[in-house]
Design an enzyme around this catalytic site. Structure first.
Site, PDB file in Angstrom:
ATOM      1  N   THR A   1      -2.566 -34.086  16.200  1.00  0.00           N
ATOM      2  CA  THR A   1      -1.792 -35.335  16.193  1.00  0.00           C
ATOM      3  C   THR A   1      -0.324 -35.049  16.474  1.00  0.00           C
ATOM      4  O   THR A   1       0.300 -35.689  17.328  1.00  0.00           O
ATOM      5  CB  THR A   1      -1.943 -36.041  14.826  1.00  0.00           C
ATOM      6  OG1 THR A   1      -3.334 -36.270  14.577  1.00  0.00           O
ATOM      7  CG2 THR A   1      -1.204 -37.371  14.811  1.00  0.00           C
ATOM      8  N   LEU A   2       0.227 -34.080  15.753  1.00  0.00           N
ATOM      9  CA  LEU A   2       1.651 -33.760  15.916  1.00  0.00           C
ATOM     10  C   LEU A   2       1.923 -33.161  17.293  1.00  0.00           C
ATOM     11  O   LEU A   2       2.957 -33.452  17.907  1.00  0.00           O
ATOM     12  CB  LEU A   2       2.068 -32.798  14.804  1.00  0.00           C
ATOM     13  CG  LEU A   2       3.507 -32.888  14.320  1.00  0.00           C
ATOM     14  CD1 LEU A   2       3.891 -34.312  13.963  1.00  0.00           C
ATOM     15  CD2 LEU A   2       3.706 -31.982  13.108  1.00  0.00           C
TER      16      LEU A   2
ATOM     17  N   ASP B   1      -2.735 -30.987   9.866  1.00  0.00           N
ATOM     18  CA  ASP B   1      -4.054 -30.406   9.591  1.00  0.00           C
ATOM     19  C   ASP B   1      -4.438 -29.518  10.781  1.00  0.00           C
ATOM     20  O   ASP B   1      -3.980 -28.381  10.875  1.00  0.00           O
ATOM     21  CB  ASP B   1      -5.027 -31.564   9.351  1.00  0.00           C
ATOM     22  CG  ASP B   1      -6.382 -31.126   8.850  1.00  0.00           C
ATOM     23  OD1 ASP B   1      -6.497 -30.010   8.337  1.00  0.00           O
ATOM     24  OD2 ASP B   1      -7.348 -31.905   8.977  1.00  0.00           O
TER      25      ASP B   1
ATOM     26  N   GLY C   1      -0.387 -43.338   8.116  1.00  0.00           N
ATOM     27  CA  GLY C   1      -0.310 -42.554   6.886  1.00  0.00           C
ATOM     28  C   GLY C   1       1.083 -42.173   6.411  1.00  0.00           C
ATOM     29  O   GLY C   1       1.281 -41.919   5.230  1.00  0.00           O
TER      30      GLY C   1
ATOM     31  N   ARG D   1      -3.618 -46.409  -0.530  1.00  0.00           N
ATOM     32  CA  ARG D   1      -2.293 -46.189   0.068  1.00  0.00           C
ATOM     33  C   ARG D   1      -1.167 -46.539  -0.906  1.00  0.00           C
ATOM     34  O   ARG D   1      -0.056 -46.029  -0.807  1.00  0.00           O
ATOM     35  CB  ARG D   1      -2.120 -47.034   1.337  1.00  0.00           C
ATOM     36  CG  ARG D   1      -3.004 -46.609   2.503  1.00  0.00           C
ATOM     37  CD  ARG D   1      -2.518 -47.304   3.779  1.00  0.00           C
ATOM     38  NE  ARG D   1      -3.511 -47.279   4.838  1.00  0.00           N
ATOM     39  CZ  ARG D   1      -3.665 -46.276   5.703  1.00  0.00           C
ATOM     40  NH1 ARG D   1      -2.912 -45.204   5.604  1.00  0.00           N
ATOM     41  NH2 ARG D   1      -4.572 -46.347   6.651  1.00  0.00           N
TER      42      ARG D   1
HETATM   43  P1  IMP Z   1      -4.512 -33.313  12.671  1.00  0.00           P
HETATM   44  O1  IMP Z   1      -4.353 -34.035  13.963  1.00  0.00           O
HETATM   45  O2  IMP Z   1      -5.856 -32.666  12.506  1.00  0.00           O
HETATM   46  O3  IMP Z   1      -3.378 -32.394  12.332  1.00  0.00           O
HETATM   47  O4  IMP Z   1      -4.589 -34.420  11.557  1.00  0.00           O
HETATM   48  C1  IMP Z   1      -3.493 -35.058  11.124  1.00  0.00           C
HETATM   49  C2  IMP Z   1      -3.826 -36.495  10.801  1.00  0.00           C
HETATM   50  O5  IMP Z   1      -5.081 -36.627  10.116  1.00  0.00           O
HETATM   51  C3  IMP Z   1      -2.767 -36.964   9.848  1.00  0.00           C
HETATM   52  O6  IMP Z   1      -1.797 -37.703  10.570  1.00  0.00           O
HETATM   53  C4  IMP Z   1      -3.503 -37.810   8.861  1.00  0.00           C
HETATM   54  O7  IMP Z   1      -3.396 -39.159   9.237  1.00  0.00           O
HETATM   55  C5  IMP Z   1      -4.951 -37.398   8.948  1.00  0.00           C
HETATM   56  N1  IMP Z   1      -5.336 -36.574   7.785  1.00  0.00           N
HETATM   57  C6  IMP Z   1      -5.590 -35.245   7.776  1.00  0.00           C
HETATM   58  N2  IMP Z   1      -5.934 -34.832   6.550  1.00  0.00           N
HETATM   59  C7  IMP Z   1      -5.872 -35.934   5.764  1.00  0.00           C
HETATM   60  C8  IMP Z   1      -6.115 -36.148   4.350  1.00  0.00           C
HETATM   61  O8  IMP Z   1      -6.453 -35.251   3.569  1.00  0.00           O
HETATM   62  N3  IMP Z   1      -5.959 -37.420   3.915  1.00  0.00           N
HETATM   63  C9  IMP Z   1      -5.588 -38.449   4.731  1.00  0.00           C
HETATM   64  N4  IMP Z   1      -5.353 -38.286   6.033  1.00  0.00           N
HETATM   65  C10 IMP Z   1      -5.503 -37.041   6.542  1.00  0.00           C
HETATM   66 MG    MG Z   2      -1.550 -39.678  10.223  1.00  0.00          MG
END
Ligand code: IMP
Ligand code: MG
Length: 187
Positions: free
Chosen positions: A117-118, A113, A51, A175
């Site tokens: 992931t981070l 979010d 992304g 994308r």
């Molecule tokens: P987290 O691990 O819940 O913080 O999610 C982060 C990952 O989820 C990001 O790297 C995005 O790839 C994906 N993601 C979260 N929200 C969205 C969105 O609204 N659109 C597209 N990808 C999202």
């Molecule tokens: Mg991502």
């Protein structure tokens, strides 16, 4: 393309523009200047795919304009959410090529979010002996955090909606769009 034409294009795809290209471009310069002020030597930018690829491409060129000469590498991560209540698990789909030991690393991702992931990327790069780690996200969905983590740099705060465009997808679509938009109608 003029913003009015872009809005019409977005509407034709069932999307609504949240951040138009000119606003993203302006913010990129500010963000690069903020990062440059940190004085990180021999910076290694790690873009979390897929992304963040458009964001990272714009950001590294803005960093160049701000006087930096970052190395760049990529890691592909995937987070699986088996149900809305289960803990999301993060998996490495494709690992880095470069050694991060002793490096000042800037991790770049599209959306912060839940933060899983981070957090995973940070832990991994810390475990491999990075000298310092900073994080930079395009969009921060602040209210949705499941882990205790904030980004060091962020381009925009984002409402709690699913966003696409500027590198981000839903089912591999959108994308290529030059704006960040939200899906208002299934197309
Ligand atoms: P987290 O691990 O819940 O913080 O999610 C982060 C990952 O989820 C990001 O790297 C995005 O790839 C994906 N993601 C979260 N929200 C969205 C969105 O609204 N659109 C597209 N990808 C999202
Ligand atoms: Mg991502």
């Amino acid at each position: 393309m003029a913003n009015a034409d872009l809005s019409a294009l977005a509407a034709s795809k069932g999307l609504e523009i949240i951040f138009p290209p000119d606003q993203i471009a302006r913010r990129m310069e500010e963000l690069a200047a903020e990062i440059a002020r940190r004085g990180l030597e021999q910076l290694l930018v790690v873009a979390v795919l897929k992304g963040s690829f458009v964001f990272a491409a714009d950001l590294i060129r803005a960093l160049h304009r701000a006087g930096l000469e970052p190395d760049v590498d990529f890691i592909t991560l995937s987070s699986y959410r088996k149900s809305t209540t289960s803990r999301g698990q993060v998996e490495i789909l494709r690992d880095l090529d470069l050694d991060v030991a002793g490096r000042n690393v800037l991790i770049v991702d599209d959306v912060l979010d839940s933060g899983r992931t981070l957090a995973f990327a940070k832990d991994l790069i810390a475990a491999r002996g990075a000298r310092s780690i900073a994080t930079c996200v395009l969009l921060d969905k602040q209210t949705r955090r499941a882990v205790n983590l904030e980004a060091d740099f962020r381009a925009f705060e984002c409402p709690e909606v699913f966003v696409v465009g500027y590198g981000m997808d839903v089912a591999h679509r959108y994308r290529e769009l030059p704006f960040v938009g939200r899906v208002v109608k299934d197309g």
